[in-house]
Scaffold this motif. Sequence first.
Motif, PDB file in Angstrom:
ATOM      1  N   PRO A  68       0.844  -1.200   0.000  1.00  0.00           N
ATOM      2  CA  PRO A  68       0.000   0.000   0.000  1.00  0.00           C
ATOM      3  C   PRO A  68       0.878   1.250   0.000  1.00  0.00           C
ATOM      4  N   LEU A  69       0.373   2.293  -0.606  1.00  0.00           N
ATOM      5  CA  LEU A  69       1.108   3.556  -0.688  1.00  0.00           C
ATOM      6  C   LEU A  69       0.252   4.661  -0.086  1.00  0.00           C
ATOM      7  N   VAL A  90      -3.993  10.133   1.262  1.00  0.00           N
ATOM      8  CA  VAL A  90      -4.614   9.284   0.239  1.00  0.00           C
ATOM      9  C   VAL A  90      -3.938   7.921   0.267  1.00  0.00           C
ATOM     10  N   LEU A  91      -4.755   6.881   0.479  1.00  0.00           N
ATOM     11  CA  LEU A  91      -4.271   5.504   0.514  1.00  0.00           C
ATOM     12  C   LEU A  91      -4.494   4.862  -0.849  1.00  0.00           C
ATOM     13  N   ARG A  96      -5.651   1.620  -7.647  1.00  0.00           N
ATOM     14  CA  ARG A  96      -6.838   2.384  -7.278  1.00  0.00           C
ATOM     15  C   ARG A  96      -6.649   3.115  -5.962  1.00  0.00           C
ATOM     16  N   ILE A  97      -7.443   4.162  -5.805  1.00  0.00           N
ATOM     17  CA  ILE A  97      -7.494   4.870  -4.526  1.00  0.00           C
ATOM     18  C   ILE A  97      -8.361   4.046  -3.585  1.00  0.00           C
ATOM     19  N   GLU A  98      -7.730   3.539  -2.550  1.00  0.00           N
ATOM     20  CA  GLU A  98      -8.463   2.716  -1.597  1.00  0.00           C
ATOM     21  C   GLU A  98      -9.364   3.556  -0.714  1.00  0.00           C
ATOM     22  N   GLY A 443     -12.154   4.256  -4.525  1.00  0.00           N
ATOM     23  CA  GLY A 443     -12.577   3.430  -5.640  1.00  0.00           C
ATOM     24  C   GLY A 443     -12.180   3.959  -7.007  1.00  0.00           C
ATOM     25  N   ALA A 444     -11.682   5.193  -7.080  1.00  0.00           N
ATOM     26  CA  ALA A 444     -11.288   5.769  -8.367  1.00  0.00           C
ATOM     27  C   ALA A 444      -9.903   5.286  -8.782  1.00  0.00           C
TER      28      ALA A 444
END
Length: 485
Positions: A68-69, A90-91, A96-98, A443-444
């Motif tokens: 994860p970033l 922002v994870l 995808r953006i978690e 979700g994006a």
Amino acid sequence: MIVGLGARYQNYSHGFGCLCHSNVITELTDRVSQSVSRRSVLRGIMATMAAVGVGSGSTLAAENTERPLVLKNVRIFNGQDAKLIEGKSVLIVKNRIENIIGADEAVENAQIIDCGNRVLMPGMIDAHWHSILAAIPQMVAMTSDVAYIHLVAAEEAQRTLMRGFTTIRDVGGPSFALKRAIDEGRIAGPRIYPSGAMISQTSGHGDFRMRTDIPRHSSNDISLAESAGIAAIADGEAEVLRRVREQLMLGASQIKILVGGGVASTYDPFDSIQFTEAEIRAAVAAASDWGTYVCSHVYTSAGIQRALKCGVKSIEHGQLADEETVKQIADAGAWWSLQPFLADEDSNVYPTQLQRDQQKMVAEGTMRAFDLGQKYNVKMAWGTDILFNPKGTPTQGKQLAKIARWFDNADVLKMATHTNAQLLAMSGPRNPYALAVGVIEAGAAADMLLVDGNPLEDINLIADPDKNFKLIMKDGRIHKNELNA
């Protein structure tokens, strides 16, 4: 859009605008037809890319990790709200953006990037782009192998991404192979929503044949431009259905038809209306049956009204629309895809007085169009339409910044992110990408830019991406990271 088409671009090596015609095209497509078939050309291009390492090298150059970033210490423009989001991180998980998480929230085994309180925004979207010939001069196109032209397009795709444009809508040209190579990670570049060949009537804005090619007969049934995948000439409902369905078969996410002339046109008059109502309806029906839509090149009120009456959902250009026509665009719920054609230092240099007069009309119309679009609450999109202009492609962000004369900075950024993404989403089940773009939300797609400065206060920051974009991420891969530079 153009690749070896016909008789229309010989005068336009400067600037850009609606450059949908050229003698360059005839000579280039002639070279294509004399050497190899279209499919073998594309296979050759991919083999050439593999041989020279255009692909794996670009992919390996982008940072990627299974961990994860977390992008922390950021102020977020989410693509929709005029106010920056503070106190969040922002994870990102894979592509995808978690989630948007608290600034102090710990994530197990995460890689952390401290963004130095800079502004994080979604990757930008150009809704009117031509991938294949935006960055190649016309004389080079006339004298080069078609494989070379596609390789130049691949190189420009990477530069497009590095300008912060993580998605483009390609509104004319054979971009299917380029899209595939990008999607497979062979080369770096933006997401591409392809239209394929422009659909034109005989004598229309996409008829690039020479006068000597007329009349059409059995030995010249398919023109050189058609063979190259640039345009598809169709007359009558049956032919329109066939040509639209061919582009859908190739993977078009939307269909582009030509309903009027252009500034640069040699044969089709600027004020002409092209395609009958029955023909336009046939194109719309074929696209609708596949769950997608038709966009149309057109400038005049009469042409726009015919397109709207027949179900076209996106008007490309349209700078000569009168007030009543703009109301009709709004009432139809259609989109208006505008470009900042302003007859300024970035514009084309035209050799004839007629073309210069038409250019002036479009520039004056541009000034009215943005005002009228806002007055009637039209769904407006933005794009550049840069063609045959390697000096022009670096101004892509500058072209976006120009529309700040009509919109506040937040609305400019929103148009190039969330708003343009809504237009792309009209492709419905033909949308080639599963994740939402143009927003920073759970979700994006992880397509984001980190700006050194606040573009909500200074929109011109986006005009100099080399200096001001410190991090560029697309699909969870970091393609630029200058935070430690």
